[in-house]
Design an enzyme around this catalytic site. Structure first.
Site, mmCIF file in Angstrom:
data_model
loop_
_atom_site.group_PDB
_atom_site.id
_atom_site.type_symbol
_atom_site.label_atom_id
_atom_site.label_comp_id
_atom_site.label_asym_id
_atom_site.label_seq_id
_atom_site.Cartn_x
_atom_site.Cartn_y
_atom_site.Cartn_z
ATOM 1 N N TYR A 1 -3.809 -8.657 63.924
ATOM 2 C CA TYR A 1 -3.365 -9.269 65.185
ATOM 3 C C TYR A 1 -2.013 -8.429 65.901
ATOM 4 O O TYR A 1 -1.395 -7.835 65.005
ATOM 5 C CB TYR A 1 -2.950 -10.599 64.862
ATOM 6 C CG TYR A 1 -3.816 -11.637 64.523
ATOM 7 C CD1 TYR A 1 -4.385 -12.432 65.689
ATOM 8 C CD2 TYR A 1 -4.169 -11.914 63.207
ATOM 9 C CE1 TYR A 1 -5.428 -13.468 65.356
ATOM 10 C CE2 TYR A 1 -5.047 -12.997 63.112
ATOM 11 C CZ TYR A 1 -5.805 -13.695 64.108
ATOM 12 O OH TYR A 1 -6.572 -14.537 63.683
ATOM 13 N N TYR B 1 -9.351 -10.564 57.501
ATOM 14 C CA TYR B 1 -8.080 -10.034 57.141
ATOM 15 C C TYR B 1 -7.860 -10.874 55.867
ATOM 16 O O TYR B 1 -8.195 -12.100 55.829
ATOM 17 C CB TYR B 1 -7.474 -9.847 58.021
ATOM 18 C CG TYR B 1 -6.968 -11.200 58.734
ATOM 19 C CD1 TYR B 1 -6.031 -12.220 58.188
ATOM 20 C CD2 TYR B 1 -7.620 -11.674 59.752
ATOM 21 C CE1 TYR B 1 -5.887 -13.517 58.871
ATOM 22 C CE2 TYR B 1 -7.398 -12.936 60.541
ATOM 23 C CZ TYR B 1 -6.565 -13.849 59.803
ATOM 24 O OH TYR B 1 -6.468 -15.142 60.508
ATOM 25 N N ARG C 1 -9.708 -14.244 55.454
ATOM 26 C CA ARG C 1 -10.316 -15.112 56.281
ATOM 27 C C ARG C 1 -11.379 -14.485 56.968
ATOM 28 O O ARG C 1 -11.479 -13.276 57.055
ATOM 29 C CB ARG C 1 -9.145 -15.408 57.399
ATOM 30 C CG ARG C 1 -7.893 -15.825 57.341
ATOM 31 C CD ARG C 1 -8.197 -17.578 57.031
ATOM 32 N NE ARG C 1 -9.244 -18.221 57.460
ATOM 33 C CZ ARG C 1 -9.275 -18.800 58.655
ATOM 34 N NH1 ARG C 1 -8.221 -18.694 59.549
ATOM 35 N NH2 ARG C 1 -10.273 -19.688 59.154
ATOM 36 N N HIS D 1 -9.987 -17.641 67.761
ATOM 37 C CA HIS D 1 -9.104 -19.014 68.258
ATOM 38 C C HIS D 1 -9.522 -19.336 69.540
ATOM 39 O O HIS D 1 -9.460 -18.406 70.381
ATOM 40 C CB HIS D 1 -7.672 -18.839 67.818
ATOM 41 C CG HIS D 1 -7.162 -18.273 66.554
ATOM 42 N ND1 HIS D 1 -6.878 -19.304 65.720
ATOM 43 C CD2 HIS D 1 -6.980 -16.961 65.983
ATOM 44 C CE1 HIS D 1 -6.456 -18.936 64.438
ATOM 45 N NE2 HIS D 1 -6.556 -17.534 64.652
ATOM 46 N N HIS E 1 -13.258 -14.535 62.889
ATOM 47 C CA HIS E 1 -12.984 -15.725 63.872
ATOM 48 C C HIS E 1 -12.071 -15.420 65.051
ATOM 49 O O HIS E 1 -11.297 -14.403 65.155
ATOM 50 C CB HIS E 1 -12.357 -16.893 63.096
ATOM 51 C CG HIS E 1 -10.771 -16.556 62.534
ATOM 52 N ND1 HIS E 1 -10.504 -15.892 61.510
ATOM 53 C CD2 HIS E 1 -9.795 -17.004 63.119
ATOM 54 C CE1 HIS E 1 -9.173 -15.774 61.433
ATOM 55 N NE2 HIS E 1 -8.699 -16.502 62.198
#
Lengths: 178, 222
Positions: free
Chosen positions: B93, B132, B142, B147, B145
């Site tokens: 991120y 990640y 995870r 959000h 995905h």
């Protein structure tokens, strides 16, 4: 059709969900400026450094906020992140209240570790008025009612209200079922 | 129950954040009132192309993510704000808290927003996010995905969720995804490959429809 389920906001939402001046709630009307501030704490009393708080309230005249125009933010809605020490702060106007009701601000908490948001309300009125709220009747004999009342810290212009949110444990804030 | 519970043992961060007291019951239509109307100028046209927010093209597999926002009666949720955020193709991120040792992409910030149209449609251009690791349990990763935040047109419709990709073997191991108690609900979190919305030779299409609560009240003019 079945609704899409909720998932946690996670820890990486900040820039995506940050609105310019999100902590300054806008209205079409003028009114009495107030500041609402406090801390978010978990079940160990540790601050939540990574949560998002949204507020919604009636206008100073006690009406649903009028739609905003142009490129403005939606009226009546506040969106703010908690800081590293779990603090939040919004600047708004004292909400009006329908006849017989106590003024309040609705608060929604999103955070890592919350698979769905927590909903509550903070009242900006003395305890006797809050106890008279029909919604809070189930709490009539409970000391937990006090978790929904903000304490005026510094009366003035603006008047500053202090209100902590405790997610779990001693002094746990009353949250609403949805 | 459609949503996950507050306390989900396998997701550690819920342990100290889930309330223990009984929640206060409020009337069924408590949050069903006209919600905030987002002025059209709040969103810029380019906000929905996440591949155009840097000086050049981001690394990764380009994709077109589109779908409709509907209410539980199947009606479109019109002119409502959709905000998305995601990791880059390497699973990192653009965020100071993310310490995963994967490269940042200077051309990808991973955030976008737009308003749905009168049919409830939205469309983002982005790159497929990478998986990640996280520290929830040994070897925890995870699944890829994106959000999603939906403001809805009434507070009863407000939703924050995550969209996953079909066939991802990490889904079976992910406590966040598996916290949704019902199989149909978990399916609602997974997008579908959609060749019809692909751009030939350029970007793969994925379709993801989102269903919000029904609302009797919508803002004036919506």
């Amino acid at each position: 059709m079945q609704r899409t389920p909720s998932q946690t906001v996670g820890p990486f939402f900040h820039e995506a969900l940050r609105w310019p001046d999100g902590e300054k709630v806008r209205f079409a009307e003028t009114g009495q400026p107030i500041v609402l501030l406090g801390r978010l704490l978990d079940g160990a009393g540790e601050p939540l450094a990574d949560s998002l708080i949204e507020t919604w309230q009636l206008s100073p005249l006690g009406k649903p906020p009028a739609p905003a125009a142009g490129a403005a933010r939606p009226h009546g809605l506040g969106r703010v992140e908690t800081g590293k020490d779990g603090t939040y702060r919004i600047e708004t106007l004292m909400p009006g209240a329908p006849e017989g009701a106590a003024p309040c601000i609705e608060v929604t908490v999103f955070a890592r570790g919350l698979l769905k948001p927590l909903h509550t309300r903070v009242y900006l009125a003395d305890e006797a008025r809050v106890r008279a709220e029909p919604l809070l009747k189930p709490l009539a004999g409970s000391t937990r009612l006090k978790t929904l009342i903000a304490a005026p810290e510094a009366v003035g212009n603006p008047t500053v209200y202090h209100w902590d949110i405790r997610l779990q444990g001693v002094g746990e804030t009353v949250f609403f079922a949805t | 129950m459609i949503d996950p519970p507050y306390l989900y043992e396998d997701y550690r961060s819920t342990h100290l954040r889930a309330p223990k007291e009984k929640l206060l019951d409020v009337p069924a239509n408590f949050f069903d009132r006209p919600g905030p109307l987002v002025p059209s100028g709040f969103v810029r046209d380019s906000d929905n192309d996440l591949t155009a927010h840097g000086k050049g093209a981001p690394l990764g597999e380009r994709m077109v993510l589109s779908g409709r926002v509907l209410d539980s009666d199947g009606r479109p949720v019109r002119r409502t704000l959709v905000e998305i955020w995601q990791a880059n193709a390497s699973g990192r991120y653009h965020h100071p808290v993310d310490t995963h040792d994967a490269p940042l992409d200077p051309n990808f910030h991973g955030m976008g927003r737009m308003l749905t149209d009168d049919e409830g449609r939205y469309r983002f251009v982005t790159v497929k996010p990478g998986a990640y690791p996280w520290l929830n349990h040994p070897f925890a990763w995870r699944p890829a995905h994106i959000h999603f935040s939906l403001l809805g047109n009434a507070p009863v419709q407000r939703l924050i969720t995550q969209m996953y990709f079909p066939g991802d073997p990490l889904l079976a191991l992910d406590p966040v995804y598996n916290s949704v108690p019902d199989g149909e609900g978990r399916k609602r979190l997974v997008c579908a490959l959609a060749l019809e919305s692909s751009v030939e030779g350029d970007a793969l299409g994925y379709r993801y429809d989102i269903v919000l609560n029904g609302a009797k009240s919508t803002p004036f003019g919506v």
